[in-house]
Every structure is written in structure tokens, then in C-alpha cells.
Design a protein around this motif. Structure first.
Motif, PDB file in Angstrom:
ATOM      1  N   THR A 157      29.244 -36.095 -33.409  1.00 45.80           N
ATOM      2  CA  THR A 157      28.329 -36.697 -34.380  1.00 45.80           C
ATOM      3  C   THR A 157      28.472 -38.218 -34.340  1.00 45.80           C
ATOM      4  O   THR A 157      29.527 -38.749 -33.984  1.00 45.80           O
ATOM      5  N   GLU A 186      27.810 -41.701 -36.663  1.00 50.27           N
ATOM      6  CA  GLU A 186      27.617 -42.167 -38.036  1.00 50.27           C
ATOM      7  C   GLU A 186      27.634 -43.693 -38.066  1.00 50.27           C
ATOM      8  O   GLU A 186      28.138 -44.337 -37.150  1.00 50.27           O
ATOM      9  N   GLU A 231      22.573 -48.351 -41.518  1.00 51.08           N
ATOM     10  CA  GLU A 231      21.251 -48.552 -40.910  1.00 51.08           C
ATOM     11  C   GLU A 231      21.360 -49.624 -39.819  1.00 51.08           C
ATOM     12  O   GLU A 231      22.025 -50.644 -40.012  1.00 51.08           O
ATOM     13  N   LYS A 234      22.937 -46.095 -33.476  1.00 51.68           N
ATOM     14  CA  LYS A 234      23.289 -44.699 -33.162  1.00 51.68           C
ATOM     15  C   LYS A 234      22.305 -44.077 -32.177  1.00 51.68           C
ATOM     16  O   LYS A 234      22.708 -43.414 -31.229  1.00 51.68           O
ATOM     17  N   ARG A 267      19.193 -34.661 -34.952  1.00 53.60           N
ATOM     18  CA  ARG A 267      19.502 -35.609 -36.026  1.00 53.60           C
ATOM     19  C   ARG A 267      19.379 -34.960 -37.399  1.00 53.60           C
ATOM     20  O   ARG A 267      18.750 -33.904 -37.553  1.00 53.60           O
ATOM     21  N   ASP A 276      22.795 -37.179 -34.597  1.00 46.23           N
ATOM     22  CA  ASP A 276      22.633 -38.459 -35.289  1.00 46.23           C
ATOM     23  C   ASP A 276      22.764 -38.193 -36.794  1.00 46.23           C
ATOM     24  O   ASP A 276      21.835 -37.669 -37.393  1.00 46.23           O
ATOM     25  N   ARG A 277      23.924 -38.494 -37.347  1.00 43.99           N
ATOM     26  CA  ARG A 277      24.319 -38.233 -38.741  1.00 43.99           C
ATOM     27  C   ARG A 277      24.627 -36.752 -38.974  1.00 43.99           C
ATOM     28  O   ARG A 277      24.006 -35.876 -38.395  1.00 43.99           O
ATOM     29  N   TYR A 278      25.603 -36.538 -39.886  1.00 50.97           N
ATOM     30  CA  TYR A 278      26.011 -35.169 -40.244  1.00 50.97           C
ATOM     31  C   TYR A 278      26.725 -35.265 -41.596  1.00 50.97           C
ATOM     32  O   TYR A 278      26.409 -36.160 -42.391  1.00 50.97           O
ATOM     33  N   SER A 297      27.701 -38.499 -43.503  1.00 53.37           N
ATOM     34  CA  SER A 297      26.659 -39.330 -44.117  1.00 53.37           C
ATOM     35  C   SER A 297      26.470 -38.960 -45.589  1.00 53.37           C
ATOM     36  O   SER A 297      26.191 -39.839 -46.407  1.00 53.37           O
ATOM     37  N   TYR A 311      26.845 -41.871 -48.179  1.00 56.60           N
ATOM     38  CA  TYR A 311      25.648 -42.313 -48.925  1.00 56.60           C
ATOM     39  C   TYR A 311      25.620 -41.747 -50.346  1.00 56.60           C
ATOM     40  O   TYR A 311      25.409 -42.487 -51.305  1.00 56.60           O
ATOM     41  N   THR A 316      33.734 -37.645 -33.993  1.00 58.77           N
ATOM     42  CA  THR A 316      32.728 -38.403 -34.740  1.00 58.77           C
ATOM     43  C   THR A 316      32.854 -39.867 -34.366  1.00 58.77           C
ATOM     44  O   THR A 316      33.933 -40.456 -34.485  1.00 58.77           O
ATOM     45  N   PHE A 355      32.399 -45.106 -45.042  1.00 56.75           N
ATOM     46  CA  PHE A 355      32.605 -44.563 -43.690  1.00 56.75           C
ATOM     47  C   PHE A 355      34.001 -44.933 -43.173  1.00 56.75           C
ATOM     48  O   PHE A 355      34.691 -44.095 -42.567  1.00 56.75           O
TER      49      PHE A 355
END
Ligand code: TYD
Length: 204
Positions: free
Chosen positions: A4, A6, A9, A13, A36, A94-96, A99, A103, A131, A166
Motif C-alpha cells: 500500500t 500512503e 495530497e 503516490k 485505489r 493507492d491508500r488503505y 488513511s 484522516y 506500506t 502518518f
């Protein structure tokens, strides 16, 4: 192999996933799937739209936001990622789950332990082999792109909490994470990434 990616923005990635997939295929691995979150498949696309571009005037509750993302993840793992891994394929995502911690946990302030529990449930316990955290000052990342989604329009302080989140998550699971400086050129990031991927590939 399940890898993955991470990061905040604009951390690059998508570029790194495309490059890594191309390199793996060039090395003879034709079984590489790039995907993704949120947004895989027709259901994922609907769920992605609900979170990132909700109906006008709707103030999305943070817990509702988390649960929509988890619905996307549950479907994604069950119908796309797991079947591909079971067929001995490799998945680059792309992200898992991290995230949601970064977030919705660090960014929005939802309880981290609850998110971890819900992540484990939604993924049926599927954890990445590796990751890659593309670490970047969010001011730099946001400047690289025009704000399009609800999330990208959040204040810089929100994205700073996400970045720090992160780094915290990575510090708590150092053996799963590779942290790379995403302020470097795309070539430098790709070169730094490859040895670790080769190692994971070679591992039994
Ligand atoms: P996307 O446009 O794909 O952004 P990026 O290219 O940076 O990945 O949008 C995904 C957005 O969804 C991004 O802003 C982060 C957010 N997100 C969460 O807030 N929680 C999550 O669990 C996931 C998977 C994504």
C-alpha cells in the motif's frame, strides 16, 4: 504480495505506483494489479462520490464519513484485493487502512483505537506486506495540485495533522513501513523504493 502507498495530497503516490507496476511487469510479473481507495469498481465509485463530492449542502458527519470509507474497503478487500492475492497475484494499492487512521483519526479527531478495530473488521484482518509512506510537507503537496475534493479543500492545519499522523502510525509499525522523502525527484523516490520491494518479493 500486497503493497500500500500512503501520504498527504500531492505526495506522488499515483506516479510511484505506476512506475513500480511497470518495473514489476518488466521483471516478468504479469500478475500485478494496481488499485485505489476509495473508488474501486461501480460500488466503490458511488461510495467515493458520497465522501469526496457529497450532494450539495450536506455536512457529512465524520463518523458517517469513516463508515462509508470502511464500506468501500470491505467491498474492495472481499471482491478485488483478496481474490487477486489468492490467485498469487500482487496488489499495489493507492491508500488503505492507514488513511482512515490518519484522516479520520488524526485529522478529524475520531478515536484511533475504534478505527483500528473497525479497519480490522472491514479488511477481515488483511494487512499489507509493505506500506510505503511518501512523506511530504502538505503545503508543498497541496501547492502541486488544484483543490478538487472536499478533503483537498480542508485547512492546511488538517493536512498537517494527517502528515504527523502518518509518521506516528509508521513509528508504531516500523517493520511494515518504508518512509521516503517525497520532496525528492520521482526518479530518486523510485530508486529508493525498489530494493525494499525486491526484498519483500524475495521473502518466503
Ligand atoms: P484522491 O483524489 O484519490 O486523493 P489522493 O490522490 O491524494 O489519494 O482522494 C482520496 C481522498 O480520500 C484523499 O483526500 C484522502 C481521503 N481518504 C480518507 O480521508 N480516508 C480514507 O480512509 C481513504 C482511503 C481516503
Amino acid at each position: 504480495m500486497f503493497i500500500t502507498f500512503e501520504g498527504v495530497e500531492g505526495s506522488g503516490k499515483t506516479t510511484q505506483i505506476a512506475r513500480l507496476a511497470a518495473r514489476l511487469r518488466a521483471e516478468g510479473r504479469q500478475d500485478v494489479l494496481t488499485t485505489r481507495e476509495p473508488g474501486d469498481g461501480p460500488l466503490g465509485q458511488e461510495l467515493r462520490r458520497l465522501v469526496l463530492d457529497p450532494p450539495m449542502g450536506v455536512d457529512v458527519d465524520p463518523l458517517a464519513e469513516l463508515l462509508i470509507l470502511l464500506a468501500d474497503r470491505a467491498q474492495h478487500v472481499a471482491r478485488t484485493i483478496r481474490p487477486h492475492l489468492d490467485g498469487n497475484g500482487s496488489v499495489l494499492c493507492d491508500r488503505y487502512a492507514d488513511s482512515s487512521l490518519a484522516y479520520q483519526g488524526y485529522g478529524r479527531g475520531l478515536d484511533l483505537a475504534e478505527i483500528e478495530r473497525l479497519n480490522a473488521y472491514a479488511t477481515r484482518g488483511l494487512t499489507p506486506d509493505l506500506t510505503v509512506l511518501l512523506d511530504l510537507d502538505p503545503a508543498v503537496g497541496l501547492a502541486r495540485q488544484r483543490a478538487r475534493t472536499r478533503m483537498e479543500k480542508e485547512a492546511l492545519a488538517f493536512h498537517q495533522r494527517v502528515r504527523d499522523g502518518f509518521l506516528d502510525i509508521a513509528a508504531r509499525a516500523p517493520s511494515r513501513f518504508l518512509i521516503l522523502d517525497a520532496a525528492q525527484s520521482a526518479d530518486a523516490v523510485a530508486d529508493a523504493l525498489w530494493p525494499r520491494v525486491s526484498f519483500v518479493l524475495g521473502a518466503p
